[in-house]
Design a protein around this motif. Structure first.
Motif, PDB file in Angstrom:
ATOM      1  N   PRO A 150       0.814  -1.225   0.000  1.00 21.34           N
ATOM      2  CA  PRO A 150       0.000   0.000   0.000  1.00 21.34           C
ATOM      3  C   PRO A 150       0.843   1.269   0.000  1.00 21.34           C
ATOM      4  O   PRO A 150       0.475   2.263  -0.620  1.00 21.34           O
ATOM      5  N   SER A 151       2.007   1.242   0.659  1.00 25.50           N
ATOM      6  CA  SER A 151       2.857   2.442   0.666  1.00 25.50           C
ATOM      7  C   SER A 151       3.453   2.691  -0.722  1.00 25.50           C
ATOM      8  O   SER A 151       3.619   3.836  -1.136  1.00 25.50           O
ATOM      9  N   SER A 152       3.754   1.618  -1.477  1.00 24.64           N
ATOM     10  CA  SER A 152       4.250   1.790  -2.851  1.00 24.64           C
ATOM     11  C   SER A 152       3.174   2.400  -3.739  1.00 24.64           C
ATOM     12  O   SER A 152       3.453   3.271  -4.563  1.00 24.64           O
ATOM     13  N   VAL A 153       1.944   1.948  -3.560  1.00 28.15           N
ATOM     14  CA  VAL A 153       0.826   2.497  -4.329  1.00 28.15           C
ATOM     15  C   VAL A 153       0.619   3.958  -3.951  1.00 28.15           C
ATOM     16  O   VAL A 153       0.382   4.809  -4.810  1.00 28.15           O
ATOM     17  N   SER A 154       0.751   4.259  -2.670  1.00 28.41           N
ATOM     18  CA  SER A 154       0.602   5.648  -2.215  1.00 28.41           C
ATOM     19  C   SER A 154       1.646   6.547  -2.858  1.00 28.41           C
ATOM     20  O   SER A 154       1.337   7.658  -3.296  1.00 28.41           O
ATOM     21  N   ARG A 155       2.895   6.063  -2.952  1.00 20.99           N
ATOM     22  CA  ARG A 155       3.934   6.860  -3.620  1.00 20.99           C
ATOM     23  C   ARG A 155       3.601   7.039  -5.099  1.00 20.99           C
ATOM     24  O   ARG A 155       3.879   8.077  -5.681  1.00 20.99           O
ATOM     25  N   GLY A 156       2.981   6.035  -5.711  1.00 23.60           N
ATOM     26  CA  GLY A 156       2.608   6.129  -7.122  1.00 23.60           C
ATOM     27  C   GLY A 156       1.498   7.131  -7.385  1.00 23.60           C
ATOM     28  O   GLY A 156       1.386   7.658  -8.487  1.00 23.60           O
ATOM     29  N   THR A 157       0.677   7.397  -6.380  1.00 23.44           N
ATOM     30  CA  THR A 157      -0.425   8.354  -6.560  1.00 23.44           C
ATOM     31  C   THR A 157      -0.095   9.733  -6.013  1.00 23.44           C
ATOM     32  O   THR A 157      -0.923  10.632  -6.091  1.00 23.44           O
ATOM     33  N   ARG A 158       1.106   9.906  -5.498  1.00 29.17           N
ATOM     34  CA  ARG A 158       1.502  11.203  -4.916  1.00 29.17           C
ATOM     35  C   ARG A 158       1.381  12.340  -5.923  1.00 29.17           C
ATOM     36  O   ARG A 158       0.885  13.414  -5.612  1.00 29.17           O
ATOM     37  N   TRP A 159       1.817  12.102  -7.177  1.00 31.93           N
ATOM     38  CA  TRP A 159       1.762  13.164  -8.191  1.00 31.93           C
ATOM     39  C   TRP A 159       0.318  13.568  -8.463  1.00 31.93           C
ATOM     40  O   TRP A 159       0.035  14.730  -8.696  1.00 31.93           O
ATOM     41  N   MET A 160      -0.604  12.590  -8.408  1.00 31.90           N
ATOM     42  CA  MET A 160      -2.003  12.894  -8.659  1.00 31.90           C
ATOM     43  C   MET A 160      -2.550  13.799  -7.555  1.00 31.90           C
ATOM     44  O   MET A 160      -3.247  14.769  -7.826  1.00 31.90           O
ATOM     45  N   ARG A 161      -2.193  13.502  -6.322  1.00 31.78           N
ATOM     46  CA  ARG A 161      -2.643  14.332  -5.204  1.00 31.78           C
ATOM     47  C   ARG A 161      -2.130  15.762  -5.355  1.00 31.78           C
ATOM     48  O   ARG A 161      -2.841  16.720  -5.082  1.00 31.78           O
ATOM     49  N   GLN A 162      -0.891  15.890  -5.797  1.00 24.93           N
ATOM     50  CA  GLN A 162      -0.302  17.218  -5.969  1.00 24.93           C
ATOM     51  C   GLN A 162      -1.041  17.999  -7.054  1.00 24.93           C
ATOM     52  O   GLN A 162      -1.352  19.174  -6.867  1.00 24.93           O
ATOM     53  N   GLU A 163      -1.363  17.351  -8.169  1.00 22.88           N
ATOM     54  CA  GLU A 163      -2.090  18.043  -9.245  1.00 22.88           C
ATOM     55  C   GLU A 163      -3.485  18.459  -8.799  1.00 22.88           C
ATOM     56  O   GLU A 163      -3.947  19.554  -9.128  1.00 22.88           O
ATOM     57  N   VAL A 164      -4.161  17.591  -8.065  1.00 16.58           N
ATOM     58  CA  VAL A 164      -5.502  17.919  -7.571  1.00 16.58           C
ATOM     59  C   VAL A 164      -5.419  19.094  -6.607  1.00 16.58           C
ATOM     60  O   VAL A 164      -6.233  20.026  -6.674  1.00 16.58           O
TER      61      VAL A 164
END
Length: 155
Positions: A123-137
């Motif tokens: 889950p932490s690897s997936v969280s790192r993968g979605t970090r850029w999406m959170r930043q754009e939002v």
């Protein structure tokens, strides 16, 4: 010693039958392509030479193939095949974000990737993968808004 096409096909065919054989053939092929590309890059250049390798990894089925990425002394060689692999990484990040955005939990996204790539994603690897999406939002939510928006009524 020259190897004929038939001998090469036989060697590769035998190698593919082994466990993780596909990844090993992929690894050997990518390393050979990058080394040949560096030779072409250096051909005709004066004052620039091959300067060893740096490690790298790419997605594969069952395990991550280890790459030996060639370097040159001037530091301006970048293999074209790595651009293709980087595009694959970006596509993977987009897929993680899409699955997560569709409501899958981080653990479920990790399971999907384990089925696709044969490698467990925590889950932490997936969280790192979605970090850029959170930043754009976040950037979109914090964007400046106009003070006045004209509206045309529909009749």
């Amino acid at each position: 010693m020259k190897i004929s096409n038939l001998q090469l096909r036989t060697l590769i065919g035998n190698h593919l039958k082994q466990e993780n054989g596909l990844n090993e053939v992929l690894e050997m092929t990518l390393n050979a392509l990058m080394k040949a590309e560096r030779s072409e890059h250096l051909n005709g250049q004066t004052g620039n030479k091959a300067n060893g390798f740096r490690p790298g990894r790419v997605y594969g089925k069952g395990k991550l193939p280890e790459l030996r990425i060639p370097r040159d002394r001037n530091g301006n060689f970048y293999p074209k095949v790595l651009a293709l692999l980087r595009a694959q990484q970006e596509e993977t990040d987009r897929m993680v974000s899409a699955l997560y955005g569709q409501g899958l939990t981080q653990a479920q996204v990790g399971q999907v990737f384990e089925e696709l790539y044969g490698r467990h994603y925590s889950p932490s690897s997936v969280s790192r993968g979605t970090r850029w999406m959170r930043q754009e939002v976040s950037e979109w939510l914090e964007r400046p808004l106009e003070t006045y928006y004209p509206v045309m009524p529909f009749t």
